[in-house]
Design a protein around this motif. Structure first.
Motif, PDB file in Angstrom:
ATOM      1  N   GLY A 136       4.407   4.074   5.736  1.00  0.00           N
ATOM      2  CA  GLY A 136       5.114   3.066   6.016  1.00  0.00           C
ATOM      3  C   GLY A 136       4.720   2.052   7.139  1.00  0.00           C
ATOM      4  N   LEU A 137       4.568   2.662   8.524  1.00  0.00           N
ATOM      5  CA  LEU A 137       4.383   1.930   9.605  1.00  0.00           C
ATOM      6  C   LEU A 137       3.043   1.069   9.362  1.00  0.00           C
ATOM      7  N   ARG A 170       3.892  -1.797   7.119  1.00  0.00           N
ATOM      8  CA  ARG A 170       4.505  -2.610   7.866  1.00  0.00           C
ATOM      9  C   ARG A 170       3.799  -3.626   8.660  1.00  0.00           C
ATOM     10  N   ALA A 171       3.136  -2.916   9.439  1.00  0.00           N
ATOM     11  CA  ALA A 171       2.313  -3.751  10.690  1.00  0.00           C
ATOM     12  C   ALA A 171       1.276  -4.749  10.203  1.00  0.00           C
ATOM     13  N   CYS A 190       9.065   3.682  14.189  1.00  0.00           N
ATOM     14  CA  CYS A 190       9.893   4.557  13.508  1.00  0.00           C
ATOM     15  C   CYS A 190      10.934   5.274  14.388  1.00  0.00           C
ATOM     16  N   VAL A 195       1.836   1.067  16.048  1.00  0.00           N
ATOM     17  CA  VAL A 195       2.344   1.810  15.177  1.00  0.00           C
ATOM     18  C   VAL A 195       2.688   3.134  15.970  1.00  0.00           C
ATOM     19  N   ALA A 219       5.420  -1.846  14.786  1.00  0.00           N
ATOM     20  CA  ALA A 219       6.079  -1.116  13.858  1.00  0.00           C
ATOM     21  C   ALA A 219       6.514   0.301  14.407  1.00  0.00           C
ATOM     22  N   CYS A 268       8.676   5.627   6.463  1.00  0.00           N
ATOM     23  CA  CYS A 268       7.813   4.900   7.616  1.00  0.00           C
ATOM     24  C   CYS A 268       7.369   6.255   8.661  1.00  0.00           C
ATOM     25  N   ALA A 301       1.408  -5.900   7.043  1.00  0.00           N
ATOM     26  CA  ALA A 301       2.339  -7.072   6.389  1.00  0.00           C
ATOM     27  C   ALA A 301       2.491  -8.275   7.396  1.00  0.00           C
ATOM     28  N   VAL A 302       3.141  -7.681   8.767  1.00  0.00           N
ATOM     29  CA  VAL A 302       3.323  -8.745   9.914  1.00  0.00           C
ATOM     30  C   VAL A 302       2.118  -9.519  10.097  1.00  0.00           C
TER      31      VAL A 302
END
Length: 148
Positions: A58-59, A62-63, A42, A6, A40, A52, A65-66
């Motif tokens: 946010g990052l 996001r990471a 930005c 990230v 992830a 993010c 979730a992936v």
């Protein structure tokens, strides 16, 4: 154990590097240190107001979730306060690995401090989750760091 990167890359927003330049740098990092399970990134600047860019969560979210994990099951390793703030905001564990550029107040405020990446890996794999205050860690004393 899945691993993600990230990273804030405001150099793209500032025009200091192109997205292709960034991709080439990231590919080299992946070659030297990877493979990574997720990236992830930005590319916004500080003034863009995105959700993010660290210290926003946010990052990290996001990471996670992936990787198909909860942010609460993540460990964010970073070298500045923004990394620790992003971890906290996402509900993740934050471990600071100070460098010469890390400010003393960032070390003092970190929830957990490690001497290097090997120390981080050992702490995570051995389940150690008790924070080590920066001023009491052996490496901090050796480097002459203290609160006073």
């Amino acid at each position: 154990m899945p691993v993600a990167v990230v990273t804030n890359q405001s150099g793209v927003a500032k025009g200091l590097l192109s997205p292709d330049d960034m991709d080439q740098v990231n590919a080299r990092v992946e070659e030297l240190l990877g493979p990574f399970d997720a990236w992830a990134i930005c590319v916004h600047g500080d003034a863009d107001g995105c959700t993010c860019r660290k210290p926003a969560p946010g990052l990290v979210i996001r990471a996670a979730a992936v990787l198909d994990v909860s942010p609460r099951d993540c460990v964010v390793v970073g070298d500045i306060g923004r990394d620790m703030e992003a971890a906290r905001a996402a509900g993740a564990r934050g471990i600071l690995v100070p460098t010469e550029q890390t400010r003393q107040e960032e070390i003092d405020q970190a929830p957990e401090v490690a001497g290097d990446l090997t120390d981080v890996v050992e702490r995570v794999l051995n389940g150690a989750d008790d924070p080590v205050p920066a001023v009491s860690a052996p490496w901090a004393r050796a480097m002459g760091w203290s609160r006073w």
